[in-house]
Design a protein around this motif. Structure first.
Motif, short mmCIF file in Angstrom:
data_model
loop_
_atom_site.label_atom_id
_atom_site.label_comp_id
_atom_site.label_asym_id
_atom_site.label_seq_id
_atom_site.Cartn_x
_atom_site.Cartn_y
_atom_site.Cartn_z
N ILE A 1 -28.14 -46.68 20.51
CA ILE A 1 -28.68 -47.53 21.56
C ILE A 1 -29.13 -48.85 20.96
O ILE A 1 -29.83 -48.88 19.95
N ASP A 2 -28.71 -49.95 21.60
CA ASP A 2 -29.12 -51.29 21.19
C ASP A 2 -29.64 -52.00 22.44
O ASP A 2 -28.89 -52.70 23.12
N GLY A 3 -30.89 -51.75 22.77
CA GLY A 3 -31.47 -52.30 24.00
C GLY A 3 -30.88 -51.60 25.21
O GLY A 3 -31.03 -50.40 25.39
N GLU A 4 -30.17 -52.35 26.05
CA GLU A 4 -29.51 -51.82 27.24
C GLU A 4 -28.05 -51.48 26.98
O GLU A 4 -27.33 -51.09 27.89
N LYS A 5 -27.62 -51.65 25.75
CA LYS A 5 -26.21 -51.49 25.42
C LYS A 5 -25.99 -50.33 24.47
O LYS A 5 -26.86 -49.95 23.70
N ALA A 6 -24.76 -49.81 24.51
CA ALA A 6 -24.33 -48.78 23.56
C ALA A 6 -23.64 -49.49 22.40
O ALA A 6 -22.93 -50.48 22.59
N ALA A 7 -23.85 -49.01 21.20
CA ALA A 7 -23.24 -49.60 20.01
C ALA A 7 -22.75 -48.47 19.11
O ALA A 7 -23.15 -47.32 19.26
N ALA A 8 -21.86 -48.80 18.19
CA ALA A 8 -21.33 -47.84 17.22
C ALA A 8 -20.88 -46.56 17.93
O ALA A 8 -21.37 -45.48 17.68
N ILE A 9 -19.92 -46.72 18.84
CA ILE A 9 -19.48 -45.61 19.69
C ILE A 9 -18.35 -44.84 18.99
O ILE A 9 -17.33 -45.41 18.62
N TYR A 10 -18.56 -43.54 18.86
CA TYR A 10 -17.54 -42.66 18.29
C TYR A 10 -17.06 -41.72 19.39
O TYR A 10 -17.86 -41.03 20.03
N VAL A 11 -15.77 -41.69 19.61
CA VAL A 11 -15.18 -40.82 20.63
C VAL A 11 -15.05 -39.43 20.05
O VAL A 11 -14.53 -39.24 18.95
N MET A 12 -15.53 -38.44 20.79
CA MET A 12 -15.47 -37.05 20.35
C MET A 12 -14.20 -36.40 20.89
O MET A 12 -13.79 -36.66 22.01
N GLY A 13 -13.55 -35.55 20.13
CA GLY A 13 -12.37 -34.84 20.59
C GLY A 13 -11.20 -35.77 20.81
O GLY A 13 -10.94 -36.67 20.03
N SER A 14 -10.50 -35.58 21.94
CA SER A 14 -9.28 -36.34 22.21
C SER A 14 -9.50 -37.36 23.31
O SER A 14 -8.66 -37.53 24.19
N GLY A 15 -10.62 -38.05 23.29
CA GLY A 15 -10.91 -39.03 24.33
C GLY A 15 -10.28 -40.38 24.10
O GLY A 15 -10.34 -41.24 24.95
N SER A 16 -9.64 -40.59 22.94
CA SER A 16 -9.00 -41.89 22.72
C SER A 16 -7.63 -41.89 23.35
O SER A 16 -7.00 -40.86 23.53
N ALA A 17 -7.15 -43.05 23.72
CA ALA A 17 -5.87 -43.16 24.42
C ALA A 17 -4.70 -42.72 23.57
O ALA A 17 -3.67 -42.31 24.10
N ALA A 18 -4.83 -42.79 22.25
CA ALA A 18 -3.72 -42.42 21.38
C ALA A 18 -3.59 -40.91 21.22
O ALA A 18 -2.62 -40.44 20.68
N ALA A 19 -4.56 -40.15 21.72
CA ALA A 19 -4.59 -38.72 21.45
C ALA A 19 -3.47 -37.93 22.12
O ALA A 19 -2.87 -37.08 21.50
N ASP A 20 -3.19 -38.22 23.39
CA ASP A 20 -2.22 -37.37 24.09
C ASP A 20 -1.55 -38.15 25.20
O ASP A 20 -2.10 -38.30 26.28
N SER A 21 -0.34 -38.63 24.97
CA SER A 21 0.33 -39.48 25.94
C SER A 21 0.70 -38.72 27.21
O SER A 21 0.76 -39.29 28.28
N LEU A 22 0.92 -37.41 27.13
CA LEU A 22 1.22 -36.63 28.32
C LEU A 22 0.00 -36.61 29.24
O LEU A 22 0.13 -36.80 30.45
N ASN A 23 -1.19 -36.41 28.68
CA ASN A 23 -2.40 -36.44 29.50
C ASN A 23 -2.60 -37.80 30.13
O ASN A 23 -3.04 -37.90 31.26
N GLU A 24 -2.27 -38.86 29.41
CA GLU A 24 -2.38 -40.21 29.96
C GLU A 24 -1.48 -40.37 31.17
O GLU A 24 -1.89 -40.94 32.18
N ALA A 25 -0.25 -39.89 31.06
CA ALA A 25 0.69 -40.03 32.18
C ALA A 25 0.19 -39.26 33.39
O ALA A 25 0.25 -39.76 34.52
N VAL A 26 -0.33 -38.06 33.18
CA VAL A 26 -0.87 -37.26 34.28
C VAL A 26 -2.07 -37.95 34.90
O VAL A 26 -2.18 -38.05 36.12
N GLU A 27 -2.98 -38.47 34.06
CA GLU A 27 -4.16 -39.16 34.57
C GLU A 27 -3.78 -40.42 35.33
O GLU A 27 -4.32 -40.71 36.39
N SER A 28 -2.84 -41.19 34.79
CA SER A 28 -2.47 -42.43 35.47
C SER A 28 -1.77 -42.14 36.78
O SER A 28 -1.95 -42.84 37.76
N PHE A 29 -0.99 -41.05 36.84
CA PHE A 29 -0.32 -40.68 38.08
C PHE A 29 -1.34 -40.31 39.14
O PHE A 29 -1.26 -40.73 40.27
#
Length: 162
Positions: free
Chosen positions: A49-77
């Protein structure tokens, strides 16, 4: 602190995280760590936490866009967004049948292409050749556009041809 991504606008590179403390924190793309350039809504994150903002954010598990392109396609659909790569490949491979038009929610142009292909196959095969060429051209156009331009023109704007 741990939290969950409530929203993220990839074009602007901004988002909001709901922290375990019940508060909401804004963040920008530059706050994402480990080379992550985008994040999915609903992704679990660890951040400072940096005041009202989030800083130094680490994505847990497969939350990054590069993790699973099939899930991205399903989510975008399911979210109404269409993937330009899917539309481009459908146009190139099955363009004569207008499948890419149906994928983009353009039913009338899809039916026109399908009928021209089916009826035109009787007339020396000119219909399928013309629609195949049209599909090839549209597929190349889809694939060469930026994601934002593709969404704006073909998904939001419902541009039917070229």
């Amino acid at each position: 602190m741990r939290g969950k991504v409530l929203s993220y606008q990839d074009l602007e590179g901004t988002g909001i995280i709901s922290g375990d403390d019940g508060k909401r924190y804004s963040f920008v793309r530059g706050d994402l760590q480990d080379g992550v350039r985008t994040v999915r809504v609903g992704a679990d994150v660890d951040f400072q936490i940096d005041g009202e903002k989030a800083a130094a954010i680490y994505v847990m598990g497969s939350g990054s866009a590069a993790a699973d392109s099939l899930n991205e396609a399903v989510e975008s659909f399911s979210s109404g967004e269409k993937n330009k790569v899917v539309a481009g490949i459908l146009a190139i491979l099955l363009g004569a049948l207008g499948i890419h038009k149906f994928y983009l929610g353009l039913t009338q142009p899809g039916i026109i292409m399908l009928l021209v292909t089916l009826v035109g196959s009787i007339a020396f095969g000119l219909g399928p050749m013309a629609m195949g060429l049209l599909g090839l051209i549209e597929g190349i156009i889809y694939l060469t556009k930026s994601d934002a331009a593709f969404q704006q023109e073909y998904v939001i704007g419902k541009k039917a041809w070229f």
